[in-house]
Design a protein around this motif. Structure first.
Motif, PDB file in Angstrom:
ATOM      1  N   ILE A 127       0.838  -1.208   0.000  1.00 27.20           N
ATOM      2  CA  ILE A 127       0.000   0.000   0.000  1.00 27.20           C
ATOM      3  C   ILE A 127       0.869   1.253   0.000  1.00 27.20           C
ATOM      4  CG2 ILE A 127      -1.698   1.324   1.333  1.00 27.20           C
ATOM      5  CD1 ILE A 127      -2.847  -1.400   2.257  1.00 27.20           C
ATOM      6  N   LEU A 128       2.006   1.226   0.703  1.00 29.32           N
ATOM      7  CA  LEU A 128       2.919   2.372   0.664  1.00 29.32           C
ATOM      8  C   LEU A 128       3.425   2.576  -0.764  1.00 29.32           C
ATOM      9  CD1 LEU A 128       4.480   4.589   2.156  1.00 29.32           C
ATOM     10  CD2 LEU A 128       6.320   2.920   2.513  1.00 29.32           C
ATOM     11  N   GLY A 129       3.787   1.498  -1.459  1.00 26.57           N
ATOM     12  CA  GLY A 129       4.219   1.613  -2.852  1.00 26.57           C
ATOM     13  C   GLY A 129       3.114   2.160  -3.731  1.00 26.57           C
ATOM     14  N   PHE A 130       1.890   1.685  -3.509  1.00 30.56           N
ATOM     15  CA  PHE A 130       0.761   2.184  -4.290  1.00 30.56           C
ATOM     16  C   PHE A 130       0.539   3.664  -4.002  1.00 30.56           C
ATOM     17  CE2 PHE A 130      -3.368   2.514  -6.148  1.00 30.56           C
ATOM     18  CZ  PHE A 130      -3.471   1.456  -7.043  1.00 30.56           C
ATOM     19  N   TRP A 131       0.728   4.063  -2.738  1.00 27.53           N
ATOM     20  CA  TRP A 131       0.558   5.474  -2.374  1.00 27.53           C
ATOM     21  C   TRP A 131       1.628   6.339  -3.032  1.00 27.53           C
ATOM     22  CZ3 TRP A 131      -3.243   5.638   1.759  1.00 27.53           C
ATOM     23  CH2 TRP A 131      -3.804   6.909   1.911  1.00 27.53           C
ATOM     24  N   PHE A 177       6.815  -3.440  -1.938  1.00 27.62           N
ATOM     25  CA  PHE A 177       6.701  -2.016  -2.257  1.00 27.62           C
ATOM     26  C   PHE A 177       6.691  -1.804  -3.771  1.00 27.62           C
ATOM     27  CE2 PHE A 177       8.720   1.925  -3.538  1.00 27.62           C
ATOM     28  CZ  PHE A 177       8.060   2.886  -2.786  1.00 27.62           C
ATOM     29  N   ILE A 178       7.625  -2.435  -4.485  1.00 28.71           N
ATOM     30  CA  ILE A 178       7.700  -2.274  -5.940  1.00 28.71           C
ATOM     31  C   ILE A 178       6.461  -2.883  -6.603  1.00 28.71           C
ATOM     32  CG2 ILE A 178       8.987  -2.935  -8.015  1.00 28.71           C
ATOM     33  CD1 ILE A 178      11.560  -2.639  -6.389  1.00 28.71           C
ATOM     34  N   HIS A 179       5.946  -3.963  -6.045  1.00 29.72           N
ATOM     35  CA  HIS A 179       4.694  -4.537  -6.557  1.00 29.72           C
ATOM     36  C   HIS A 179       3.571  -3.493  -6.492  1.00 29.72           C
ATOM     37  CE1 HIS A 179       1.225  -7.649  -5.863  1.00 29.72           C
ATOM     38  NE2 HIS A 179       1.158  -7.088  -7.052  1.00 29.72           N
ATOM     39  N   GLY A 180       3.434  -2.836  -5.322  1.00 24.54           N
ATOM     40  CA  GLY A 180       2.400  -1.816  -5.179  1.00 24.54           C
ATOM     41  C   GLY A 180       2.610  -0.647  -6.114  1.00 24.54           C
ATOM     42  N   TYR A 181       3.861  -0.211  -6.248  1.00 25.09           N
ATOM     43  CA  TYR A 181       4.140   0.925  -7.138  1.00 25.09           C
ATOM     44  C   TYR A 181       3.831   0.553  -8.586  1.00 25.09           C
ATOM     45  CZ  TYR A 181       6.280   5.019  -9.177  1.00 25.09           C
ATOM     46  OH  TYR A 181       6.470   6.189  -9.886  1.00 25.09           O
TER      47      TYR A 181
END
Length: 322
Positions: free
Chosen positions: A126-130, A217-221
């Motif tokens: 979720i942090l990566g998506f954010w 993180f990279i997955h979310g981004y």
């Protein structure tokens, strides 16, 4: 209850009530919607909004008195048929500090300490998506996506143990879904984690996450600011991931340590808020790089954006035929 463009029956009911004299804040309360959502729907249906009264100096003094007595901007706005933000602008003009909505509007609740420690797959994702699709202004933190991708907003809302509503927004004729939290604590924590206001030109790959959390993180981004481009060599796609030039360079260097090749393309254009940083993208073109990247980010994952997950699984399934 969210207002959908397809909910014609409800829209027509709201229009009928508005044209019959009911005010926007009364409609918002009746249908459990935000004032702005009602306003946008009326405008999108070609309804001419009734002009608002001018706010006199005497009314401003009354706003100040009511606000100092503890009434919220929303309540004052309802009393005078103005939006809460409009009331807030007049209070600010007189030097009144606006209280954090996260503490004054507890109609909605959520875990504002969710990001205090990034120690799970979901938090890192979720942090990566954010980083990719989130934004922050003052104490308000928001993620807004096109309607077909709303599934991930519900997953994020659930992760935060939140009862906030997913709201509608129409931009350039398209329906968007928005999740917004209000909290001074969360806003400050996002700053500490690198999600500052106007972050796009400033973000860098976090150095405070271990190798497993970096993967999440990279997955979310990627699911926020990455994409698939269909290739003429069906069923293969090329993969891209966009960001500023330094962030893309950080990810490229990290992926090189995992033997996942990719190409970086730095654009000519610079960011509006930082003329020293250019737009860039990472591209995965070869079958090897695409398979390795998707196998890496989707391995044993428990959270994903449905649309991109479906495409990724289709690509990975095709590997069996090679």
């Amino acid at each position: 209850m969210s207002l959908s463009c397809n909910n014609n029956e409800r829209n027509q009911e709201i229009i009928k009530l508005y044209e019959g004299g009911m005010r926007q804040f009364e409609l918002a309360k009746m249908f459990d919607l935000d004032d702005k959502t009602i306003q946008r729907m009326l405008i999108s249906h070609g309804i001419k909004l009734r002009p608002r009264r001018l706010i006199t100096p005497e009314m401003e003094q009354e706003f100040i008195k009511l606000y100092n007595e503890g009434k919220s901007l929303r309540i004052i706005g309802q009393m005078y048929d103005f939006g809460g933000n409009h009331i807030g602008k007049h209070l600010t003009k007189h030097g009144i500090n606006i209280r954090d909505q996260g503490y004054t509007s507890r109609r909605y609740n959520f875990n504002e300490h969710y990001f205090d420690c990034i120690d799970t797959e979901q938090k890192a994702y979720i942090l990566g998506f954010w980083y990719a699709d989130g934004s922050k202004t003052g104490s308000a933190a928001r993620i807004e996506l096109q309607a077909p991708d709303e599934d991930i907003l519900y997953k994020i809302n659930n992760a935060f143990s939140s009862n906030y509503l997913i709201t509608d927004n129409i931009k350039r004729g398209k329906l968007y879904k928005s999740l917004r939290f209000h909290s001074i604590h969360l806003s400050k924590r996002l700053d500490e984690l690198g999600c500052i206001e106007r972050k796009s030109a400033e973000i860098r790959l976090p150095t405070f996450l271990d190798s497993e959390l970096i993967r999440y993180f990279i997955h979310g981004y990627f699911e926020g600011d990455g994409g698939f481009t269909k290739s003429k060599f069906f069923p293969f796609y090329s993969l891209t991931l966009s960001g500023n030039e330094f962030f893309c360079q950080d990810i490229k260097k990290y992926l090189q340590t995992l033997d996942i090749p990719c190409r970086i393309s730095i654009q000519k254009g610079y960011y509006k808020h930082n003329s020293n940083v250019r737009y860039a993208s990472l591209t995965f073109c070869s079958k090897i790089s695409i398979f390795r990247f998707l196998e890496w980010v989707y391995k044993d994952c428990t959270i994903w954006l449905n649309r991109k997950y479906t495409i990724a699984q289709k690509i990975l399934e095709s590997k069996k035929d090679i």
